[in-house]
Scaffold this active site. Sequence first.
Site, PDB file in Angstrom:
ATOM      1  N   ASP A   1     -11.056 111.143  25.705  1.00 24.58           N
ATOM      2  CA  ASP A   1     -11.196 109.794  25.173  1.00 24.58           C
ATOM      3  C   ASP A   1     -11.401 108.851  26.352  1.00 24.58           C
ATOM      4  O   ASP A   1     -11.099 109.195  27.498  1.00 24.58           O
ATOM      5  CB  ASP A   1      -9.931 109.426  24.395  1.00 24.58           C
ATOM      6  CG  ASP A   1     -10.082 108.116  23.627  1.00 24.58           C
ATOM      7  OD1 ASP A   1     -11.227 107.690  23.413  1.00 24.58           O
ATOM      8  OD2 ASP A   1      -9.050 107.528  23.261  1.00 24.58           O
TER       9      ASP A   1
ATOM     10  N   ASP B   1      -5.024 110.655  20.541  1.00 26.48           N
ATOM     11  CA  ASP B   1      -3.757 109.931  20.359  1.00 26.48           C
ATOM     12  C   ASP B   1      -3.454 109.595  18.902  1.00 26.48           C
ATOM     13  O   ASP B   1      -2.321 109.326  18.555  1.00 26.48           O
ATOM     14  CB  ASP B   1      -3.749 108.643  21.194  1.00 26.48           C
ATOM     15  CG  ASP B   1      -4.952 107.750  20.911  1.00 26.48           C
ATOM     16  OD1 ASP B   1      -5.684 108.040  19.936  1.00 26.48           O
ATOM     17  OD2 ASP B   1      -5.166 106.784  21.658  1.00 26.48           O
TER      18      ASP B   1
ATOM     19  N   ASP C   1      -7.033 112.402  15.263  1.00 27.62           N
ATOM     20  CA  ASP C   1      -7.360 113.358  16.329  1.00 27.62           C
ATOM     21  C   ASP C   1      -6.656 114.702  16.147  1.00 27.62           C
ATOM     22  O   ASP C   1      -7.003 115.680  16.823  1.00 27.62           O
ATOM     23  CB  ASP C   1      -6.962 112.782  17.701  1.00 27.62           C
ATOM     24  CG  ASP C   1      -7.785 111.566  18.071  1.00 27.62           C
ATOM     25  OD1 ASP C   1      -8.982 111.549  17.746  1.00 27.62           O
ATOM     26  OD2 ASP C   1      -7.233 110.639  18.678  1.00 27.62           O
TER      27      ASP C   1
END
Length: 1114
Positions: free
Chosen positions: A392, A765, A769
């Site tokens: 990310d 997070d 996900d």
Amino acid sequence: MPPKRPSSKKKNGSKSSSSSSFSSRDEEEMHAFAPWSRTVEENCRFYETSLEFGLSSAEVAKRQERFGANELTKAKGKSLLKLVLEQFDDALVKILLASAMVSFVLAFFDEGPNPGGGKDITAFVEPLVILLILVLNAIVGVWQETNAENALEALKEMQSPDARVIRNSGEMMTVPASELVVGDIVALQTGDRVPADLRVMELRTATLRCEQASLTGESVAVDKQAEDDELCPVEIELQGKTNIMFSGTAVSNGQCTGMVCAIGMNTEMGKIQTQIEEASSEEEDTPLKQKLDAFGEVLSKLIAIICLLVWLINYHHFISFENGSFAFNFAKCTYYFKIAVALAVAAIPEGLPAVITTCLALGTRKMAKQNAIVRKLPSVETLGCTSVICSDKTGTLTTNQMSAVKFVTADKNGTKTRAFNVAGTSYDPTQGGVENLPDLKQDATFVVAAQICAACNSSQIEFVEGSGYRCIGEPTEGALKILAEKIGCEDDAKHRKAMNRRDKSSKDGAQAVCDEIMSNVEVLSTLEFDRNRKSMSVICREKMNNTKKSKNSNGVENYLLAKGAPEFILERCTHILTPDGMEIPLTKSMRNDILKRQQGMASVALRCLALAIKSGPELGVLSSYDGSHSHPGYKILKDPSQYEVVESEMTFVGLAGLRDPPRPEVKDAINDCKKAGIRVIVITGDNKLTAEAICAEIGVFDSMREAAEFSFTGREFTQMTKQQQRACLEGEFNGVVFSRAEPKHKQDIVRLLREDGHIVAMTGDGVNDAPALKLADIGISMGIAGTEVAKEASDMILVDDNFSTIVSAVSEGRSIYDNMKAFIRYMISSNVGEVVSIFLTAALGLPEGLIPVQLLWVNLVTDGPPATALGFNPPDKDIMTKPPRRKDDELLTRWSVFRYAVVGLYVGIATVGVFCIWYTRTSFMFIDLSGDNHTTVSMKQLMDWENCASWTDGAFKGGSYSTAMDGPSFSFTGKNKCDYFNEGKAKASTLSLSVLVTIEMFNALNALSEDSSLFTSPPWINPYLLVAMFVSFGLHFVILYVPSFATIFSIVPLSFNEWMLVVLCALPVCIIDEVLKWFGRRMNEKELRARLDAMKNTGKNGKAKKTTSTRRRR
């Protein structure tokens, strides 16, 4: 506009419609209906409900029976018996189990050294110890698996326990959330957790915001609406469903009424649980387990072949054909079968499972010190072979602390703009400052800008001991507050006061400048942000002391401070503020200059906010607003539709360029990844330009041009064919960035990469996900920003949310794998030596030099401490310059097999050689061995020892010898002369065992590094190994020199000269391994040069080709 509501007639009509028909709708019809794309009236009609009256209790009961409870279900887990049996489904374990069973049977039928004297208890030690190891291994395995699946329970905790619903002709009641049904009307307010997926039907406040970052990845609260004129398309991503509130998210601001459109497993949260379960079913064994399984299968075949071969080459000892008659000696057949079993015990590294577990546990401790908490033990090793990191952007590659990096204002004439750089990458007000900041007494633009940043702001900056500065509130507002802190106060006295306060206490002075500015400003009203005008503002006035208030409270005029999107703010500005404090008309050329500046900042991924002011008569009736409800201005401020009028004819003050800056250490970490052959793929929900700019800056790409070539949006990726998707993911050295990505894109990317044989590490997070984290080989969740669901689905948690921690963890994983290879090499080469020793003994027809109980002692006890200590080996200096291992790479390469074979061959020759030396020589290499007065025989006699009784030349009359440390003496003459090769072999057997132990200690030193010489990696780099060697030698001395133990292991004490012989036979193993390491280093250097050359050459030709295909796909 206020929300439109269905008429009362329509509501009643909805209620009076045939409600019984809804429960009989089929699943296909239910799934085909998209509530976000239908009006409020259409939703009420389809779900047969009423906003005013809700559902009746009878209808609720029918729907509960038809659709079930509003709960997330859990798949049935494995039974305890199945878990236990799975622990024995391993090739090495099966070999050990079979070996233990055979040894137990042989021990049971063995009469012991004295016929008729009872069983030999030492014969049972071997199988019992092996069984104990297998039981302990099974217990550890079952414990790990039963603690692995907690992600689904964490999902359940996110569900709201209760809900306020309208039922039974308009009665408001609170019911357990599990009792909600589709069509229920639910009332929500600020702070509530959404109990099911709801269609927003009616707003009860001007604005409604929902915090759904954990589900969709959006970092700010999302505006929700119910208007029928702003319906969403049927096919739209989750972020675009602005009239749907999702189960498990929270209402951050406002009140509303919503209709339940999905419950339980049909909610978006339920779909995530289904994806987690599917991802769990796709989980594969870790690379290490796969390699060990393959190794076990090969080893089992080799052991079977060698055991059979050893047994067969000695067939003439128990089967004979003399004079046409067949003779079979069962005792000798059993004896050689026991030798074959001993060979199996020698070949199997019994201590390997325990040592691997210990090494992995040590690795978790090391990683914890580097801010990486490993939740699943095998993941430690898997990290070491990571070939792709899917990361990310926000908070991992960047600081997640929005910072102002540029500020633009008008020059002194108001005809051109001027730009100032702002240093600093965090919420720390003492880090950096405005470069070339002018004297505030001479520049009104900075003074007013600081006031806007401080007053038009609802965030707070605070200092936390141990964590530093952080922002409470919106990150962009936090960045503006820090900009105000760096600009400072116009009044010198106030500025000194603020700085003294900060110097005195970081906690008290975190926003000292803003506090000083606000000490003279009173905020009367806030005009909240909305998505139409894209701005927010506050109406303020100077604070008055009591004396001024009593004289004239109406004499102070109010002013408006505003901030927002530059194009919207600029459109509503008619003037511009100059440094001398004058407000001059905003010309077209100046407007264009400001927009050009804004476009330039946007091109380098800066988020721009414009600042403006409006004061005096331009505010109209609001210029005298005092905050009371009776004032005429209150009516205007109560109506959000009037805000755009209030924020018109403003004066432009400046332009702030903000960004979430990259972490300072990330660029070096990315470079380390490139050297290590690890590709970095960035997957973010941010916009494309921002993602490309950040990736180019941190080194994922060499330039913005390259970034554009390897950049795709989630929608573009979805529209590609499978072949095109694989093409955009292919490559050995280039990075890739995916922007505007959704959770399903992450799963697709991970799945494709794994299908191509990559070991994938994925960061995440949010709840959304979790499936991708579960699907990846290594799921990495964020410790600070991560949800509990993401953490439970992950294999590793980053305490500091930092990308460089992942790279450090990969380095540690590689080190752990190298250490495991070190002790596997150490144990296998030693075991190969034992096999060679037994094989040579059987092939040459020599007496049994090493008995099973001695081999078991060496494999489990003597080898154990050094093998465990090798887990503390420091990493090689070049560990991050080697390419990652592929999933299909073998644990034993041809080169490693060759090394094992060479070292193992020497170990076998040395142990058998020292056995023969003692029997045939009284001195060797200037070492006097005659001190024990042992009787020597010829090599021919030693190889024919079984026929000792039939020797007719009379040359051999028996043998005798003494032992060191006043130990026992042995004499075998007359009828017992042949026992010199049975019981009398104790001294020779002791020498063989001692050579084996000593070689293995030297082998442990060789294992400090796979390729580094002992001269560059000396023994003291791992002090634990030196201690372990001391312990192992100590244990060996105990069984040598303590009579009771010596009897159990059939060994005797050795003299100093005999120990000299032992060291002389063992030392060459270091020289042999040094030569092999030299060749290994040459091969590694050649491979690294070739890979670096390939990376350079990929630049032009490869990228040009890729660009062409990428454009064609688009």
